[in-house]
Design an enzyme around this catalytic site. Structure first.
Site, PDB file in Angstrom:
ATOM      1  N   ASN A   1      -7.205  -4.469  17.578  1.00 46.93           N
ATOM      2  CA  ASN A   1      -6.412  -5.048  18.161  1.00 46.93           C
ATOM      3  C   ASN A   1      -4.871  -4.159  17.624  1.00 46.93           C
ATOM      4  OD1 ASN A   1      -4.202  -6.645  18.052  1.00 46.93           O
ATOM      5  ND2 ASN A   1      -3.976  -8.018  15.876  1.00 46.93           N
TER       6      ASN A   1
ATOM      7  N   GLU B   1     -10.667  -9.272  10.854  1.00 49.13           N
ATOM      8  CA  GLU B   1      -9.805  -8.606  10.017  1.00 49.13           C
ATOM      9  C   GLU B   1     -11.405  -7.693   9.774  1.00 49.13           C
ATOM     10  OE1 GLU B   1      -7.121  -7.337  10.177  1.00 49.13           O
ATOM     11  OE2 GLU B   1      -6.867  -8.830  11.595  1.00 49.13           O
TER      12      GLU B   1
ATOM     13  N   ARG C   1       0.674  -1.202  -0.119  1.00 45.54           N
ATOM     14  CA  ARG C   1      -0.204  -0.086  -0.250  1.00 45.54           C
ATOM     15  C   ARG C   1       0.980   0.786   0.049  1.00 45.54           C
ATOM     16  NH1 ARG C   1      -3.611  -1.727   5.017  1.00 45.54           N
ATOM     17  NH2 ARG C   1      -1.860  -3.829   4.985  1.00 45.54           N
TER      18      ARG C   1
ATOM     19  N   ARG D   1      28.880  24.717   6.008  1.00 39.17           N
ATOM     20  CA  ARG D   1      29.073  23.120   5.523  1.00 39.17           C
ATOM     21  C   ARG D   1      29.540  22.168   6.678  1.00 39.17           C
ATOM     22  NH1 ARG D   1      31.222  24.362  -0.517  1.00 39.17           N
ATOM     23  NH2 ARG D   1      31.316  21.621  -0.033  1.00 39.17           N
TER      24      ARG D   1
HETATM   25  C1  UD1 Z   1      -2.579  -6.295  11.383  1.00 32.63           C
HETATM   26  C2  UD1 Z   1      -3.355  -7.287  12.244  1.00 32.63           C
HETATM   27  C3  UD1 Z   1      -4.891  -6.788  12.639  1.00 32.63           C
HETATM   28  C4  UD1 Z   1      -3.948  -5.264  13.483  1.00 32.63           C
HETATM   29  C5  UD1 Z   1      -3.185  -4.937  13.698  1.00 32.63           C
HETATM   30  C6  UD1 Z   1      -3.023  -3.708  13.831  1.00 32.63           C
HETATM   31  C7  UD1 Z   1      -3.391  -9.497  11.217  1.00 32.63           C
HETATM   32  C8  UD1 Z   1      -3.902 -10.899  10.337  1.00 32.63           C
HETATM   33  N1  UD1 Z   1      -4.187  -8.310  11.056  1.00 32.63           N
HETATM   34  O1  UD1 Z   1      -2.853  -5.361  10.464  1.00 32.63           O
HETATM   35  O2  UD1 Z   1      -5.644  -7.674  13.368  1.00 32.63           O
HETATM   36  O3  UD1 Z   1      -5.254  -4.569  14.103  1.00 32.63           O
HETATM   37  O4  UD1 Z   1      -1.994  -5.451  12.501  1.00 32.63           O
HETATM   38  O5  UD1 Z   1      -1.847  -2.776  13.080  1.00 32.63           O
HETATM   39  O6  UD1 Z   1      -1.872  -9.444  11.336  1.00 32.63           O
HETATM   40  N2  UD1 Z   1       4.218  -9.077   8.236  1.00 32.63           N
HETATM   41  C9  UD1 Z   1       4.620  -9.768   7.445  1.00 32.63           C
HETATM   42  N3  UD1 Z   1       4.520 -10.695   6.580  1.00 32.63           N
HETATM   43  C10 UD1 Z   1       3.326 -10.599   6.203  1.00 32.63           C
HETATM   44  C11 UD1 Z   1       2.053  -9.726   6.142  1.00 32.63           C
HETATM   45  C12 UD1 Z   1       3.016  -9.190   7.329  1.00 32.63           C
HETATM   46  O7  UD1 Z   1       5.782 -10.222   8.623  1.00 32.63           O
HETATM   47  O8  UD1 Z   1       3.483 -11.623   5.126  1.00 32.63           O
HETATM   48  C13 UD1 Z   1       3.829  -8.207   9.179  1.00 32.63           C
HETATM   49  C14 UD1 Z   1       4.321  -6.457   8.338  1.00 32.63           C
HETATM   50  O9  UD1 Z   1       5.618  -5.908   7.866  1.00 32.63           O
HETATM   51  C15 UD1 Z   1       3.762  -5.729   9.351  1.00 32.63           C
HETATM   52  C16 UD1 Z   1       2.730  -7.371  10.048  1.00 32.63           C
HETATM   53  O10 UD1 Z   1       3.516  -7.985  10.184  1.00 32.63           O
HETATM   54  O11 UD1 Z   1       3.980  -5.072  10.347  1.00 32.63           O
HETATM   55  C17 UD1 Z   1       1.382  -6.795  10.186  1.00 32.63           C
HETATM   56  O12 UD1 Z   1       0.830  -6.716   8.329  1.00 32.63           O
HETATM   57  P1  UD1 Z   1       0.131  -5.203   7.869  1.00 32.63           P
HETATM   58  O13 UD1 Z   1       0.255  -5.852   6.363  1.00 32.63           O
HETATM   59  O14 UD1 Z   1       0.481  -4.612   8.229  1.00 32.63           O
HETATM   60  O15 UD1 Z   1      -1.305  -5.876   9.106  1.00 32.63           O
HETATM   61  P2  UD1 Z   1      -2.515  -5.200   9.308  1.00 32.63           P
HETATM   62  O16 UD1 Z   1      -3.139  -4.926   8.066  1.00 32.63           O
HETATM   63  O17 UD1 Z   1      -1.930  -3.323   9.296  1.00 32.63           O
HETATM   64 CA    CA Z   2      -0.373  -2.293   9.805  1.00 36.48          CA
END
Ligand code: UD1
Ligand code: CA
Length: 458
Positions: free
Chosen positions: A169, A154, A18, A332
């Site tokens: 969460n 979610e 995103r 500088r």
């Molecule tokens: C996630 C939570 C959501 C919570 C929110 C809080 C899940 C399914 N959902 O959503 O419930 O309210 O965070 O901010 O976890 N990541 C990985 N590998 C992956 C996917 C993600 O390491 O394959 C890491 C991302 O880098 C990130 C974290 O996990 O730091 C959360 O992933 P993200 O895609 O940002 O989840 P949200 O949709 O924000």
């Molecule tokens: Ca996130």
């Protein structure tokens, strides 16, 4: 009972689609540090060597954090639960504190309180909840009628009624490692994204009768995680407010706070005023009772007490106390201004030292020069430090009590010895002896009647 060992697992393996960026999401800058730095910093008292789950291309992570962290690669992105699975190979502690790497807000106290409380509760699984006015796309905490934790849904998998829930969460969890391994093995990608969700492990914990703890974070929680550019800007704004509140508490005045940027690590002393449009970055430190701005940029700069820097750009330089700089000057890297020295308008100083009480008041370029104390450099003076061939720049040495006349060219390497004067308009090509007057310019010739003859042929 001794405290059980806890390791921290930071999830940063997502691609951050995103953000639409070539830079991994959690490495985007917020007030002088990558987002992930804030998580690592907040956890530093809890766990000395956190494990970070990264995407396969982990070089930028290693470049930013070095060997302070342990890296666990998640070769393909199959969701937060899959990321935890990849990280668990590095976990040997009895408990694991799992947290999202994209959230710079939670403080050391937030993590500490959640951890202590969950351990005291003997929870097998725990998740930190928070109330948000606008829960957006975040996961919702689902509770039973009597308030017990039931699971996390979610936003994109939620029923319309569940979307009204404002308890979210935060992405901060604690698990007993052994149980977590069992729950991870049972995860299924049965959701809108077809991913493995770490959040599902909490529902499994409830189902198998484990003790699940879900406290609500104290204090105002304004957002959770950075997912796109708009949230990045919002995050920077929120952290900037936190930084400014801290500075106000230290006795610093900020004029028009909405117009300034002050990085997280910047230090400012009491009674200093940061005026509108100024930007203090990196490791900048400013002393007390100084005035910075308006419209001044300080990058990794040191400024002393009772110094004014007006409409100027300073980078990698140290300006002493009781100095003035500007308006419109460029200081500088490698420049050192001693106590009570002055750089006036439209000057550029590079890798030069200016002794106590010395002045470069107008329109000068001073590069690779060592200027001792009590020197006056006349308007428009240039140090000619580059010969067009060699890489090393040549040095100009100006000893104490020297007076450089206006519009001089000092052709380096050259030394103007103690107490010497140079005449206005001189091009100084060799050393000037102490207390001598050097005159190095064409002698004036007056051609009487020249104009009259040209114009009128007389
Ligand atoms: C996630 C939570 C959501 C919570 C929110 C809080 C899940 C399914 N959902 O959503 O419930 O309210 O965070 O901010 O976890 N990541 C990985 N590998 C992956 C996917 C993600 O390491 O394959 C890491 C991302 O880098 C990130 C974290 O996990 O730091 C959360 O992933 P993200 O895609 O940002 O989840 P949200 O949709 O924000
Ligand atoms: Ca996130």
């Amino acid at each position: 009972m001794s405290t059980p060992a806890v390791q921290a697992l930071i999830l940063a393996g997502g691609l951050g689609t995103r953000m639409k960026s070539a830079v991994p999401k959690v490495l985007h800058d917020v007030l002088g540090h990558p987002i992930l730095w804030y998580v690592v910093d907040a956890l530093k008292d809890i766990d000395v060597r956190p494990i970070v789950v990264t995407p396969a291309a982990d070089e930028p992570f290693r470049a930013a954090f070095g060997d302070r962290l342990t890296y666990a690669v998640q070769p393909e992105q199959h969701g937060s639960g899959h990321a935890v699975q990849c990280g668990m190979d590095y976990v040997s502690a009895e408990y694991v504190l799992v947290c999202n790497g994209d959230d710079p807000f939670p403080s050391a106290e937030d993590y500490r309180e959640f951890l202590d409380e969950s351990l005291a509760e003997h929870a097998e699984a725990a998740v930190l909840a928070a109330h948000l006015d606008d829960p957006g796309q975040l996961g919702r905490i689902v509770r039973t009628v009597d308030g017990a934790f039931a699971g996390i849904v979610e936003a994109r998998d939620a029923r319309p009624k569940q979307l009204d829930i404002r308890e979210i969460n935060t992405g901060i969890y604690l698990f007993r490692s052994a149980q977590l391994r069992a729950w991870l093995a049972q995860m299924k990608p049965n959701n809108a994204q077809g991913e493995y969700y770490i959040t599902d492990c909490l529902a499994m914990a409830v189902q198998d009768g484990s003790h699940v703890h879900c406290p609500v974070a104290r204090g105002a929680w304004e957002m959770s995680g950075v997912n796109d550019r708009a949230e990045l800007a919002l995050a920077a704004g929120l952290l900037q407010r936190r930084k400014l509140d801290h500075l106000y508490g230290e006795g610093v005045s900020v004029d028009m706070p909405g117009t300034v940027r002050i990085d997280w690590d910047v230090v400012v002393g009491r009674d200093t005023e940061i005026r509108q449009g100024s930007c203090l970055r990196g490791s900048t430190k400013v002393g007390s009772s100084s005035i910075i701005g308006p419209n001044t940029i300080l990058v990794d700069a040191q400024v002393g007490d009772e110094t004014t820097v007006l409409v100027s750009f300073v980078e990698g330089a140290a300006i002493g106390s009781n100095c003035t700089v500007g308006p419109f000057s460029y200081i500088r890297p490698g420049t050192l201004m001693a106590e009570g020295s002055k750089v006036g308008a439209f000057c550029e100083l590079k890798a030069s030292s200016l002794g106590a009480g010395s002045k470069v008041p107008h329109l000068s370029y001073i590069g690779d020069a060592a200027i001792a104390e009590n020197v006056n450099v006349g308007a428009g003076t240039i140090t000619c430090n580059y010969d067009g061939f060699t890489h090393a720049k040549h040095r100009t040495v100006i000893e104490k009590d020297v007076f450089i006349g206006a519009n001089n060219n000092l052709v380096a390497p050259v030394t103007i010895h103690e107490g010497a004067y140079t005449a206005t308009g001189s091009t100084i090509t060799h050393d000037v002896p102490p207390e001598a007057l050097a005159i190095a310019r064409a002698v004036q010739v007056d051609k009487e009647g020249w104009v009259r003859r040209k114009k009128h042929g007389q």
